[in-house]
Design an enzyme around this catalytic site. Structure first.
Site: not given
Ligand SMILES: [Zn+2]
Length: 283
Positions: A2-3
């Site tokens: 996840p960014e």
């Protein structure tokens, strides 16, 4: 992995289930994730109201009325799932417990929040809200890319004399917090800057131009995450992973989308990570 936009989407998805709501009980099913959990974590969470749910870089911070803040990091494979049906808001039935459900929050509104992380690179910690910014994970962070402290002059100063490629400079969390591989590739593509160019050799005007581009790239992705939240009721209650199309990331060998450019997207490895770019229009 996840960014920032995915983490922001998780935060927005958790907000109606958690903000202003008391944690009735917390199940902590193992002693650690990436690091040991703080002492008596379940006890310190039980009975606390979540006053505010905020985000710093890729960390979710839940400020509790005890004066402590719960820090949550999703790591590589962490997932948050909301279930329960308080006020008809969360249409998902509580799932059967799964093997990697490491922490479960039972909220006073009937919502259940499950943190599942097979690879256990995630983390949770409890810190004093007043000095949260001094935490070892947070004190090293540069400005938020969507905040007011991230501006043209900041980036121009940070890049001055830097010999490292611009790709690495933008991944440096001390220069700007929360940018990861995907969105750096996308921003450099939109800015027509080659990921190989040395940060210190790019003109100030082109460096400055990257600031609004970075903001837009992230905002577009957060918007895509927002649409995924609107579809949330049909989904399985899992937050944060959404369909999003990229202009350059993952498009190796495909034609460049820039108007008038006949280039093809290339993939190179920089510091062990893939960079995707068009050698024709990114200089
Ligand atoms: Zn091109």
């Amino acid at each position: 992995m996840p960014e920032l936009p995915e983490v922001e989407t998780v935060r927005r998805g958790l907000s109606p289930a958690m903000e202003g709501v008391v944690i009735q009980r917390a199940d902590v099913n193992r002693p650690d994730l990436r690091w040991p959990f703080p002492e008596r974590m379940a006890e310190r969470l039980t009975g606390q109201r979540v006053d505010r749910l905020r985000r710093r870089s890729k960390y979710i911070l839940a400020d509790l009325n005890s004066g402590e803040t719960l820090l949550i990091h999703l790591g590589m494979s962490g997932r948050m799932t909301v279930s329960g049906d308080p006020l008809g808001q969360f249409a998902h039935k509580h799932p059967m417990p799964e093997k990697h459900d490491h922490v479960v929050f039972h909220m006073a509104n009937g919502a259940r929040i499950t943190f599942n992380d097979p690879r256990r690179f995630g983390a949770m910690d409890l810190l004093s809200t007043a000095t949260a910014e001094d935490h070892k994970l947070l004190s090293v962070l540069g400005p938020e890319p969507l905040g007011n402290d991230f501006h043209e002059q900041h980036l121009i100063e940070a890049f001055k004399g830097k010999n490292s490629p611009v790709k690495s400079a933008l991944l440096d969390q001390g220069i700007v917090a929360g940018l990861g591989n995907i969105y750096v590739c996308e921003a450099l593509y939109r800015g027509k800057v080659s990921p190989r160019r040395k940060a210190g050799q790019i003109s100030a005007s082109r460096v400055g131009a990257l600031v609004p581009i970075i903001r837009h790239v992230l905002q577009d992705a957060i918007e895509a995450g927002g649409s995924s939240l609107r579809d949330f009721r049909q989904a399985d209650g899992e937050l944060g992973y959404f369909q999003h199309s990229f202009d350059v990331y993952g498009r190796e060998g495909r034609p460049c989308r820039t108007g008038g450019c006949s280039g093809e997207i290339k993939r190179i490895t920089q510091s062990g990570r893939s960079s995707f770019y068009c050698a024709q229009c990114q200089r």
